[in-house]
Design an enzyme around this catalytic site. Structure first.
Site, mmCIF file in Angstrom:
data_model
loop_
_atom_site.group_PDB
_atom_site.id
_atom_site.type_symbol
_atom_site.label_atom_id
_atom_site.label_comp_id
_atom_site.label_asym_id
_atom_site.label_seq_id
_atom_site.Cartn_x
_atom_site.Cartn_y
_atom_site.Cartn_z
ATOM 1 N N LYS A 1 -6.354 33.619 -38.406
ATOM 2 C CA LYS A 1 -7.728 33.553 -37.905
ATOM 3 C C LYS A 1 -7.975 32.264 -37.119
ATOM 4 O O LYS A 1 -8.776 32.244 -36.170
ATOM 5 C CB LYS A 1 -8.717 33.665 -39.065
ATOM 6 C CG LYS A 1 -8.696 35.035 -39.750
ATOM 7 C CD LYS A 1 -9.030 36.161 -38.786
ATOM 8 C CE LYS A 1 -9.232 37.489 -39.479
ATOM 9 N NZ LYS A 1 -9.615 38.572 -38.545
ATOM 10 N N SER B 1 -14.753 51.338 -40.323
ATOM 11 C CA SER B 1 -15.442 50.828 -41.516
ATOM 12 C C SER B 1 -15.871 49.384 -41.291
ATOM 13 O O SER B 1 -15.472 48.736 -40.324
ATOM 14 C CB SER B 1 -14.525 50.903 -42.748
ATOM 15 O OG SER B 1 -13.384 50.068 -42.575
ATOM 16 N N TYR C 1 -3.548 33.883 -43.829
ATOM 17 C CA TYR C 1 -4.810 34.417 -43.302
ATOM 18 C C TYR C 1 -5.510 33.381 -42.426
ATOM 19 O O TYR C 1 -5.951 33.687 -41.317
ATOM 20 C CB TYR C 1 -5.707 34.842 -44.462
ATOM 21 C CG TYR C 1 -7.016 35.462 -44.034
ATOM 22 C CD1 TYR C 1 -7.042 36.721 -43.447
ATOM 23 C CD2 TYR C 1 -8.226 34.798 -44.218
ATOM 24 C CE1 TYR C 1 -8.251 37.306 -43.051
ATOM 25 C CE2 TYR C 1 -9.424 35.363 -43.834
ATOM 26 C CZ TYR C 1 -9.428 36.623 -43.251
ATOM 27 O OH TYR C 1 -10.617 37.188 -42.850
ATOM 28 N N CYS D 1 -12.166 44.029 -34.301
ATOM 29 C CA CYS D 1 -12.499 43.822 -35.709
ATOM 30 C C CYS D 1 -11.339 44.178 -36.639
ATOM 31 O O CYS D 1 -11.445 43.960 -37.852
ATOM 32 C CB CYS D 1 -13.721 44.647 -36.101
ATOM 33 S SG CYS D 1 -15.268 44.116 -35.334
ATOM 34 N N THR E 1 -18.318 44.305 -47.188
ATOM 35 C CA THR E 1 -17.460 45.308 -46.573
ATOM 36 C C THR E 1 -16.874 46.212 -47.661
ATOM 37 O O THR E 1 -16.990 45.893 -48.856
ATOM 38 C CB THR E 1 -16.317 44.632 -45.804
ATOM 39 O OG1 THR E 1 -15.526 43.864 -46.730
ATOM 40 C CG2 THR E 1 -16.864 43.709 -44.710
ATOM 41 N N VAL F 1 -2.671 48.345 -34.054
ATOM 42 C CA VAL F 1 -2.762 47.217 -33.120
ATOM 43 C C VAL F 1 -1.467 46.418 -33.043
ATOM 44 O O VAL F 1 -1.310 45.578 -32.143
ATOM 45 C CB VAL F 1 -3.936 46.273 -33.479
ATOM 46 C CG1 VAL F 1 -5.262 47.005 -33.372
ATOM 47 C CG2 VAL F 1 -3.755 45.638 -34.845
ATOM 48 N N LEU G 1 -17.277 45.778 -40.534
ATOM 49 C CA LEU G 1 -17.888 45.121 -39.379
ATOM 50 C C LEU G 1 -17.716 45.948 -38.111
ATOM 51 O O LEU G 1 -18.625 46.021 -37.280
ATOM 52 C CB LEU G 1 -17.257 43.737 -39.183
ATOM 53 C CG LEU G 1 -17.289 42.780 -40.383
ATOM 54 C CD1 LEU G 1 -16.632 41.461 -40.018
ATOM 55 C CD2 LEU G 1 -18.709 42.555 -40.881
ATOM 56 N N SER H 1 -12.684 34.175 -38.773
ATOM 57 C CA SER H 1 -13.212 34.048 -40.136
ATOM 58 C C SER H 1 -13.531 32.587 -40.383
ATOM 59 O O SER H 1 -12.924 31.697 -39.765
ATOM 60 C CB SER H 1 -12.161 34.522 -41.152
ATOM 61 O OG SER H 1 -12.507 34.116 -42.471
#
Length: 261
Positions: A171, A16, A167, A85, A202, A59, A18, A154
């Site tokens: 990133k 889904s 987050y 991604c 998204t 992952v 990106l 990001s």
């Protein structure tokens, strides 16, 4: 690198958003694409529609990632392209007071670790294992080009908002990986770049509602809209096809600089 049916690629988070857009763009160039994702139904559907293969991959788990690469390589051969991604997020302040009763809480460390494990460690796990596989390949060009790795960070890596400590850290870590990993692999003909997306349309964003989407779009300098995943895919393909593109962190955000909230 010239994209054709002799080239294999793996895309994490390819079911889904990106990742899906990138998988579709690669397949449209003839590339053999393996989709790594946890969502079997969506992943199988996308893989079927592009003539690729789906590999159920977590992952954060070594054995799962190894099994995914084994399945993909058995079907398509060693990948020359790795696009990462897969990722997630959350919004919790480092420490805060309850509006209801004034009680104080802090960011759950287990949640912080979860985001780091998925976004940062999970990315590096796939990058390292893919790069090791690429080392077995013969160079494609006179520049000794063996492969290309693209990671996804990001804009929050540079201007994280309130509640984005975990987050942004995850990133920011991905962004900081770019140059040293590119340097690690420069002698082997493997290029490494990272895309820092802004606010993109998204599946997660679609669930926020039109009012929220319109408000976010208005905050983008130009064009005043959310990014389309196909635009991320277009940049990913440019990074792959342009042999001089290496060791770069590139924002793709319509010029936005995120406000505190």
């Amino acid at each position: 690198m010239e994209l054709n049916d002799d080239i294999a690629a793996a895309v994490t988070g390819g079911a889904s958003g990106l990742g899906e857009a990138t998988a579709r763009a690669l397949a449209a160039k003839g590339t053999k694409v393996a989709i790594f994702d946890l969502s079997e139904e969506k992943g199988e559907a996308v893989a079927h529609s592009i003539g690729g293969i789906f590999c159920k991959v977590d992952v954060t788990d070594d054995a799962s990632v190894e099994a995914g690469f084994a399945k993909a390589r058995e079907a398509h051969g060693q990948e020359r392209i790795m696009v990462c991604c897969a990722g997630t997020g959350s919004a919790i302040k480092t420490a805060s007071r309850s509006r209801e009763d004034g009680s104080i809480r802090h960011f759950p460390v287990a949640e912080f670790d979860r985001l780091i494990q998925i976004n940062l460690v999970g990315t590096f796990r796939c990058v390292a294992k893919s790069a090791a596989g690429m080392l077995t390949l013969d160079p494609l060009t006179s520049d000794n080009d063996r492969g290309v790795i693209i990671m996804t960070a990001s804009v929050a890596a540079e201007d994280g908002q309130i509640g984005q400590a975990a987050y942004s850290a995850s990133k920011g870590g991905v962004t900081s990986l770019t140059l040293p990993v590119a340097r690690d692999l420069m002698g082997e003909g493997i290029r490494v770049n990272t895309i820092l997306p802004g606010i993109f349309m998204t599946p997660l964003m679609l669930g926020a509602g039109q009012k929220v989407i319109d408000s976010l779009a208005a905050s983008v300098p130009f064009p005043k809209r959310l990014g389309d995943p196909s635009e991320y895919a277009a940049l990913a393909l440019s990074m792959i096809e342009n042999g001089y593109f290496n060791g770069e962190d590139v924002r793709l955000d319509g010029g936005i600089r995120m406000a505190p909230r």
